[in-house]
Design a protein around this motif. Structure first.
Motif, PDB file in Angstrom:
ATOM      1  N   PRO A  83      36.204  -3.356 -10.484  1.00 29.76           N
ATOM      2  CA  PRO A  83      35.787  -3.337  -9.079  1.00 29.76           C
ATOM      3  C   PRO A  83      36.570  -4.331  -8.225  1.00 29.76           C
ATOM      4  CG  PRO A  83      33.868  -3.193 -10.498  1.00 29.76           C
ATOM      5  CD  PRO A  83      35.056  -3.456 -11.400  1.00 29.76           C
ATOM      6  N   ALA A  84      36.915  -5.489  -8.793  1.00 33.09           N
ATOM      7  CA  ALA A  84      37.692  -6.486  -8.041  1.00 33.09           C
ATOM      8  C   ALA A  84      39.123  -6.012  -7.769  1.00 33.09           C
ATOM      9  CB  ALA A  84      37.719  -7.810  -8.803  1.00 33.09           C
ATOM     10  N   ALA A  85      39.569  -4.958  -8.442  1.00 39.26           N
ATOM     11  CA  ALA A  85      40.928  -4.446  -8.253  1.00 39.26           C
ATOM     12  C   ALA A  85      41.002  -3.333  -7.209  1.00 39.26           C
ATOM     13  CB  ALA A  85      41.482  -3.933  -9.583  1.00 39.26           C
ATOM     14  N   ILE A  86      39.869  -2.955  -6.628  1.00 39.25           N
ATOM     15  CA  ILE A  86      39.872  -1.848  -5.664  1.00 39.25           C
ATOM     16  C   ILE A  86      40.813  -2.137  -4.495  1.00 39.25           C
ATOM     17  CG2 ILE A  86      38.508  -0.552  -3.978  1.00 39.25           C
ATOM     18  CD1 ILE A  86      36.118  -0.835  -5.908  1.00 39.25           C
ATOM     19  N   ASN A  91      33.035   6.182  -6.271  1.00 42.50           N
ATOM     20  CA  ASN A  91      31.816   6.963  -6.373  1.00 42.50           C
ATOM     21  C   ASN A  91      30.661   5.985  -6.504  1.00 42.50           C
ATOM     22  OD1 ASN A  91      29.606   8.438  -7.538  1.00 42.50           O
ATOM     23  ND2 ASN A  91      31.052  10.042  -8.130  1.00 42.50           N
ATOM     24  N   ASP A  92      29.575   6.233  -5.803  1.00 44.07           N
ATOM     25  CA  ASP A  92      28.427   5.329  -5.846  1.00 44.07           C
ATOM     26  C   ASP A  92      27.808   5.209  -7.232  1.00 44.07           C
ATOM     27  OD1 ASP A  92      28.607   4.698  -3.197  1.00 44.07           O
ATOM     28  OD2 ASP A  92      27.085   6.128  -2.538  1.00 44.07           O
ATOM     29  N   ASN A  93      27.959   6.218  -8.068  1.00 41.01           N
ATOM     30  CA  ASN A  93      27.270   6.253  -9.353  1.00 41.01           C
ATOM     31  C   ASN A  93      28.159   5.947 -10.551  1.00 41.01           C
ATOM     32  OD1 ASN A  93      24.929   7.059  -7.995  1.00 41.01           O
ATOM     33  ND2 ASN A  93      25.616   9.181  -8.023  1.00 41.01           N
TER      34      ASN A  93
END
Length: 155
Positions: free
Chosen positions: A69-72, A96-98
């Motif tokens: 997530p930190a690489a987004i 995607n939220d899920n």
């Protein structure tokens, strides 16, 4: 006319499997997605999927890998450069939220006018090579979630 030059007007799963076998490319046919998985490439990174799909009038090759997530933001910032540098591969970040974010890579080739073995194998090899290069570069950039990055569960 050599067998490799023979133009196939209607590409079928049987023809696709024959060409993959003839080229010495190992795949596994998936019952869930109806794609052909490239196990050797998938073994590079845990959780990666790399598949070839026979679509109406086209072949589609895709590869998906979870990213941290930190690489987004860094990954999204690099998309224009990566898409220029690896111009035959389309690259994007799927959010995607899920689920965890994914780096998605793909390429297509139309076979509506016909396709021969040489065209097929060139497409598959060039796409697999391009995907592998993108994966290696993104790995160097630290986009992927590695086992040592996973948080330990408290007991």
């Amino acid at each position: 006319m050599h067998e490799a030059e023979k133009l196939v007007r209607e590409l079928t799963p049987d023809q696709l499997e024959q060409w993959l076998e003839q080229a010495g490319i190992r795949t596994e046919r998936c019952g869930d997605c109806d794609g052909y998985h490239f196990a050797e490439l998938e073994a590079m990174i845990e959780g990666m999927e790399c598949r070839l799909f026979l679509e109406e009038g086209a072949l589609l090759m895709t590869s998906e890998i979870e990213i941290r997530p930190a690489a987004i933001l860094p990954a999204v910032a690099e998309m224009a450069r990566l898409n220029i540098e690896y111009s035959n591969i389309k690259i994007f970040v799927d959010l995607n939220d899920n689920a965890m974010p994914h780096l998605v890579m793909g390429d297509t080739i139309s076979w509506r006018a016909g396709m021969n073995f040489e065209q097929f194998i060139t497409f598959v090899q060039e796409t697999l090579n391009g995907i592998q290069l993108v994966i290696e570069e993104c790995g160097r950039l630290g986009y992927f979630l590695l086992e040592e990055d996973e948080p330990e569960m408290m007991h």
